[in-house]
Design a protein around this motif. Structure first.
Motif, PDB file in Angstrom:
ATOM      1  N   PRO A 115      19.748 -51.839  28.911  1.00 33.30           N
ATOM      2  CA  PRO A 115      20.400 -50.584  28.553  1.00 33.30           C
ATOM      3  C   PRO A 115      19.442 -49.417  28.719  1.00 33.30           C
ATOM      4  O   PRO A 115      18.239 -49.549  28.553  1.00 33.30           O
ATOM      5  CB  PRO A 115      20.784 -50.794  27.079  1.00 33.30           C
ATOM      6  N   VAL A 116      19.994 -48.285  29.068  1.00 34.17           N
ATOM      7  CA  VAL A 116      19.174 -47.095  29.247  1.00 34.17           C
ATOM      8  C   VAL A 116      19.931 -45.895  28.714  1.00 34.17           C
ATOM      9  O   VAL A 116      21.143 -45.801  28.846  1.00 34.17           O
ATOM     10  CB  VAL A 116      18.819 -46.882  30.740  1.00 34.17           C
ATOM     11  N   LYS A 117      19.208 -44.995  28.083  1.00 37.09           N
ATOM     12  CA  LYS A 117      19.817 -43.775  27.606  1.00 37.09           C
ATOM     13  C   LYS A 117      20.017 -42.820  28.770  1.00 37.09           C
ATOM     14  O   LYS A 117      19.275 -42.820  29.732  1.00 37.09           O
ATOM     15  CB  LYS A 117      18.928 -43.112  26.545  1.00 37.09           C
ATOM     16  N   ARG A 118      21.035 -41.984  28.658  1.00 40.13           N
ATOM     17  CA  ARG A 118      21.280 -40.995  29.680  1.00 40.13           C
ATOM     18  C   ARG A 118      20.118 -40.031  29.745  1.00 40.13           C
ATOM     19  O   ARG A 118      19.718 -39.466  28.727  1.00 40.13           O
ATOM     20  CB  ARG A 118      22.568 -40.237  29.361  1.00 40.13           C
ATOM     21  N   PRO A 119      19.535 -39.814  30.929  1.00 40.63           N
ATOM     22  CA  PRO A 119      18.438 -38.882  31.038  1.00 40.63           C
ATOM     23  C   PRO A 119      18.859 -37.480  30.633  1.00 40.63           C
ATOM     24  O   PRO A 119      19.964 -37.035  30.932  1.00 40.63           O
ATOM     25  CB  PRO A 119      18.072 -38.920  32.533  1.00 40.63           C
ATOM     26  N   ALA A 120      17.973 -36.801  29.953  1.00 37.52           N
ATOM     27  CA  ALA A 120      18.272 -35.441  29.530  1.00 37.52           C
ATOM     28  C   ALA A 120      18.357 -34.519  30.734  1.00 37.52           C
ATOM     29  O   ALA A 120      17.568 -34.600  31.660  1.00 37.52           O
ATOM     30  CB  ALA A 120      17.189 -34.946  28.581  1.00 37.52           C
ATOM     31  N   GLN A 121      19.319 -33.619  30.738  1.00 36.12           N
ATOM     32  CA  GLN A 121      19.456 -32.632  31.795  1.00 36.12           C
ATOM     33  C   GLN A 121      18.983 -31.280  31.268  1.00 36.12           C
ATOM     34  O   GLN A 121      18.984 -31.016  30.063  1.00 36.12           O
ATOM     35  CB  GLN A 121      20.930 -32.523  32.239  1.00 36.12           C
ATOM     36  N   GLY A 122      18.581 -30.429  32.198  1.00 34.07           N
ATOM     37  CA  GLY A 122      18.090 -29.126  31.795  1.00 34.07           C
ATOM     38  C   GLY A 122      19.144 -28.290  31.113  1.00 34.07           C
ATOM     39  O   GLY A 122      18.845 -27.458  30.272  1.00 34.07           O
ATOM     40  N   ASN A 123      20.414 -28.467  31.471  1.00 33.32           N
ATOM     41  CA  ASN A 123      21.507 -27.714  30.880  1.00 33.32           C
ATOM     42  C   ASN A 123      22.618 -28.705  30.589  1.00 33.32           C
ATOM     43  O   ASN A 123      23.253 -29.212  31.488  1.00 33.32           O
ATOM     44  CB  ASN A 123      21.975 -26.624  31.842  1.00 33.32           C
ATOM     45  N   ALA A 124      22.835 -29.013  29.310  1.00 28.95           N
ATOM     46  CA  ALA A 124      23.783 -30.057  28.933  1.00 28.95           C
ATOM     47  C   ALA A 124      25.154 -29.762  29.516  1.00 28.95           C
ATOM     48  O   ALA A 124      25.669 -28.653  29.402  1.00 28.95           O
ATOM     49  CB  ALA A 124      23.857 -30.147  27.408  1.00 28.95           C
ATOM     50  N   GLY A 125      25.743 -30.763  30.144  1.00 25.36           N
ATOM     51  CA  GLY A 125      27.072 -30.620  30.688  1.00 25.36           C
ATOM     52  C   GLY A 125      27.124 -30.023  32.079  1.00 25.36           C
ATOM     53  O   GLY A 125      28.207 -29.827  32.609  1.00 25.36           O
ATOM     54  N   LYS A 126      25.957 -29.720  32.670  1.00 25.56           N
ATOM     55  CA  LYS A 126      25.950 -29.126  34.003  1.00 25.56           C
ATOM     56  C   LYS A 126      24.825 -29.717  34.849  1.00 25.56           C
ATOM     57  O   LYS A 126      23.775 -30.082  34.335  1.00 25.56           O
ATOM     58  CB  LYS A 126      25.773 -27.609  33.928  1.00 25.56           C
ATOM     59  N   LEU A 127      25.089 -29.823  36.150  1.00 28.66           N
ATOM     60  CA  LEU A 127      24.072 -30.176  37.126  1.00 28.66           C
ATOM     61  C   LEU A 127      24.033 -29.080  38.180  1.00 28.66           C
ATOM     62  O   LEU A 127      24.987 -28.313  38.328  1.00 28.66           O
ATOM     63  CB  LEU A 127      24.416 -31.508  37.799  1.00 28.66           C
ATOM     64  N   ARG A 128      22.945 -29.034  38.921  1.00 28.39           N
ATOM     65  CA  ARG A 128      22.829 -28.091  40.022  1.00 28.39           C
ATOM     66  C   ARG A 128      22.447 -28.834  41.288  1.00 28.39           C
ATOM     67  O   ARG A 128      21.653 -29.773  41.255  1.00 28.39           O
ATOM     68  CB  ARG A 128      21.745 -27.043  39.718  1.00 28.39           C
ATOM     69  N   ILE A 129      23.020 -28.416  42.411  1.00 31.81           N
ATOM     70  CA  ILE A 129      22.610 -28.953  43.704  1.00 31.81           C
ATOM     71  C   ILE A 129      21.210 -28.424  44.006  1.00 31.81           C
ATOM     72  O   ILE A 129      20.943 -27.229  43.882  1.00 31.81           O
ATOM     73  CB  ILE A 129      23.607 -28.560  44.803  1.00 31.81           C
ATOM     74  N   VAL A 130      20.321 -29.319  44.406  1.00 34.17           N
ATOM     75  CA  VAL A 130      18.903 -28.984  44.498  1.00 34.17           C
ATOM     76  C   VAL A 130      18.586 -28.162  45.744  1.00 34.17           C
ATOM     77  O   VAL A 130      17.798 -27.205  45.686  1.00 34.17           O
ATOM     78  CB  VAL A 130      18.052 -30.272  44.488  1.00 34.17           C
ATOM     79  N   ALA A 131      19.168 -28.512  46.893  1.00 31.00           N
ATOM     80  CA  ALA A 131      18.783 -27.848  48.146  1.00 31.00           C
ATOM     81  C   ALA A 131      19.929 -27.915  49.141  1.00 31.00           C
ATOM     82  O   ALA A 131      20.939 -28.579  48.923  1.00 31.00           O
ATOM     83  CB  ALA A 131      17.530 -28.503  48.726  1.00 31.00           C
ATOM     84  N   GLY A 132      19.757 -27.189  50.250  1.00 30.06           N
ATOM     85  CA  GLY A 132      20.744 -27.202  51.307  1.00 30.06           C
ATOM     86  C   GLY A 132      21.701 -26.025  51.232  1.00 30.06           C
ATOM     87  O   GLY A 132      21.461 -25.041  50.520  1.00 30.06           O
ATOM     88  N   THR A 133      22.808 -26.131  51.947  1.00 34.78           N
ATOM     89  CA  THR A 133      23.760 -25.023  52.026  1.00 34.78           C
ATOM     90  C   THR A 133      24.437 -24.724  50.699  1.00 34.78           C
ATOM     91  O   THR A 133      24.928 -23.607  50.491  1.00 34.78           O
ATOM     92  CB  THR A 133      24.841 -25.333  53.074  1.00 34.78           C
ATOM     93  N   LEU A 134      24.485 -25.701  49.807  1.00 33.76           N
ATOM     94  CA  LEU A 134      25.108 -25.517  48.487  1.00 33.76           C
ATOM     95  C   LEU A 134      24.074 -25.383  47.375  1.00 33.76           C
ATOM     96  O   LEU A 134      24.402 -25.543  46.198  1.00 33.76           O
ATOM     97  CB  LEU A 134      26.040 -26.701  48.183  1.00 33.76           C
ATOM     98  N   ARG A 135      22.837 -25.096  47.734  1.00 31.86           N
ATOM     99  CA  ARG A 135      21.764 -25.008  46.760  1.00 31.86           C
ATOM    100  C   ARG A 135      22.139 -24.098  45.593  1.00 31.86           C
ATOM    101  O   ARG A 135      22.626 -22.978  45.780  1.00 31.86           O
ATOM    102  CB  ARG A 135      20.497 -24.466  47.430  1.00 31.86           C
ATOM    103  N   GLY A 136      21.913 -24.619  44.372  1.00 31.35           N
ATOM    104  CA  GLY A 136      22.207 -23.862  43.166  1.00 31.35           C
ATOM    105  C   GLY A 136      23.635 -23.970  42.690  1.00 31.35           C
ATOM    106  O   GLY A 136      23.962 -23.498  41.590  1.00 31.35           O
ATOM    107  N   SER A 137      24.514 -24.588  43.478  1.00 33.41           N
ATOM    108  CA  SER A 137      25.916 -24.728  43.062  1.00 33.41           C
ATOM    109  C   SER A 137      26.019 -25.601  41.824  1.00 33.41           C
ATOM    110  O   SER A 137      25.305 -26.578  41.656  1.00 33.41           O
ATOM    111  CB  SER A 137      26.755 -25.337  44.193  1.00 33.41           C
ATOM    112  N   ARG A 138      26.945 -25.257  40.948  1.00 34.71           N
ATOM    113  CA  ARG A 138      27.111 -25.945  39.671  1.00 34.71           C
ATOM    114  C   ARG A 138      28.064 -27.126  39.803  1.00 34.71           C
ATOM    115  O   ARG A 138      29.074 -27.070  40.489  1.00 34.71           O
ATOM    116  CB  ARG A 138      27.681 -24.960  38.640  1.00 34.71           C
TER     117      ARG A 138
END
Length: 209
Positions: A14-37
């Motif tokens: 079992p593993v705990k969910r890794p903490a995200q910088g902003n709970a409930g949101k992710l961001r695309i890291v790079a590319g044409t959609l970079r920064g997209s939520r």
């Protein structure tokens, strides 16, 4: 079809969910959609792939991602598949069993105006029993508690789902012992917190005469 040797039992850790910088949101890291939520719906067992893992993985994939035909087999938030599209993949099929997650994922694709990816609302293991098409890149990141790595890998390999030199990303809990096809050769591996991840390159098997 390839006949695989018996697989050793997989250890499910079992593993705990890794903490995200902003709970409930992710961001695309790079590319044409970079920064997209990407908004994250709370679901038991949903464990979005972190920005750190995606950045490392796609640095590894940089030489081959352009134009690749991708499969995000246990899509969840779709972060892996959407990151692949952002970085130049030709297409991506995203498989998600949960109906609400699948609808949310399709809405995300529509919002980001992604027209070279599509969502399939289906159980991944059942879907792999259907008519096959060969993918260049597969993301294999099932719920950690389900222990599906070995069975999913065997169906991908034996069912005709992988191109000759396909790359397969496998994500699991640190310390997991995975039973993968012998012709999947380890290319790169790393860990981030409680998660280990690896990139494998498929070597085509030669049928016995």
């Amino acid at each position: 079809m390839l006949s695989l040797p018996p697989r050793a039992p997989e250890r499910k850790i079992p593993v705990k969910r890794p903490a995200q910088g902003n709970a409930g949101k992710l961001r695309i890291v790079a590319g044409t959609l970079r920064g997209s939520r990407i908004d994250v719906i709370e679901r038991d067992g949903l464990r979005p792939t972190s920005d750190r893992v995606r950045e490392t993985l796609f640095n590894w994939l940089a030489p081959m991602i352009a134009g690749a035909k991708c499969l995000d087999l246990f899509a969840g938030t779709g972060a892996l598949g959407i990151e692949a599209i952002s970085r130049g993949a030709g297409s991506c099929t995203l498989i998600e069993r949960d109906r609400d997650l699948a609808r949310h994922l399709q809405a995300t694709l529509d919002r980001l105006k992604i027209d070279n990816a599509h969502v399939v609302n289906a159980d991944a293991m059942n879907w792999l029993r259907g008519p096959a098409q060969a993918f260049d890149l597969v993301f294999l990141d099932p719920p950690f508690g389900a222990g599906l790595w070995g069975d999913a890998a065997a169906r991908l390999e034996s069912g005709g789902w992988l191109a000759d030199a396909a790359m397969i990303h496998v994500e699991s809990a640190v310390g997991s012992s995975l039973a993968l096809p012998a012709n999947w050769q380890l290319h790169r591996e790393a860990r981030a917190g409680a998660v280990q991840f690896a990139l494998y390159r498929r070597t085509p098997t030669i049928p016995l005469s």
